[in-house]
Design a protein around this motif. Structure first.
Motif, PDB file in Angstrom:
ATOM      1  N   ASN A  21       0.804  -1.213   0.000  1.00  0.00           N
ATOM      2  CA  ASN A  21       0.000   0.000   0.000  1.00  0.00           C
ATOM      3  C   ASN A  21       0.841   1.270   0.000  1.00  0.00           C
ATOM      4  N   ALA A  24       1.246   1.561  -3.615  1.00  0.00           N
ATOM      5  CA  ALA A  24      -0.048   1.806  -4.249  1.00  0.00           C
ATOM      6  C   ALA A  24      -0.450   3.274  -4.084  1.00  0.00           C
ATOM      7  N   PRO A  31      -3.306  -1.535  -5.507  1.00  0.00           N
ATOM      8  CA  PRO A  31      -3.540  -1.903  -4.105  1.00  0.00           C
ATOM      9  C   PRO A  31      -4.044  -3.343  -3.992  1.00  0.00           C
TER      10      PRO A  31
END
Length: 159
Positions: A21, A24, A31
């Motif tokens: 993440n 991301a 994600p």
């Protein structure tokens, strides 16, 4: 650096989730939910150094002849140490042991994968089963990742 490569385990999920993440949020990786990580944990390899996860990648089998390298990430403090390259080589070797002819990557990191022998292909040339996970992606149907393929030298059994 005494990094070791091993299969991911349940206690690794939180560190994997945080690392994926992190990238991301920067738009460099897609994600992944914790549910997705648990469901696909068996496909993941982590790089551990002094008890900390400093890298990860997954070899996701797509079909009888093809797998995808996905969720490839190296912790910011461990970049530029060759770990990403080592991990891709490790995952390619794993795919060859399984007898897979092709390894694909859908990526924003084209030069990195080109250095490792991957070639750009048209996304449309990949089988539809590659796209089953794309249905839940926020970028579907306008994907801006580049499709790349690595061809394994798989020995066929002699007749």
């Amino acid at each position: 650096m005494g990094a070791t490569f091993r299969k991911a385990t349940i206690p690794d999920v939180e560190a994997i989730y945080q690392l994926l993440n992190y990238y991301a949020e920067k738009g460099l990786l897609l994600p992944r939910s914790k549910l997705s990580l648990y469901e696909n944990l068996h496909a993941m390899t982590v790089i551990e150094d002094e008890g900390e996860i400093v890298g990860l990648g997954a070899l996701h089998i797509l079909w009888e002849d093809m797998a995808e390298i996905r969720s490839l990430a190296i912790h910011p403090k461990a970049v530029n140490q060759g770990l990403g390259k080592q991990l891709v080589v490790h995952l390619i070797a794993e795919s060859a042991k399984l007898g897979l002819e092709k390894v694909i990557a859908l990526t924003y990191q084209v030069p990195f994968f080109e250095k490792l022998g991957f070639e750009i292909v048209q996304k449309e040339s990949l089988p539809h089963k590659v796209w089953k996970d794309c249905m839940n992606c926020s970028k579907f149907p306008v994907c801006d990742e580049t499709a790349m393929v690595y061809m394994n030298q798989v020995l066929q059994p002699s007749a």
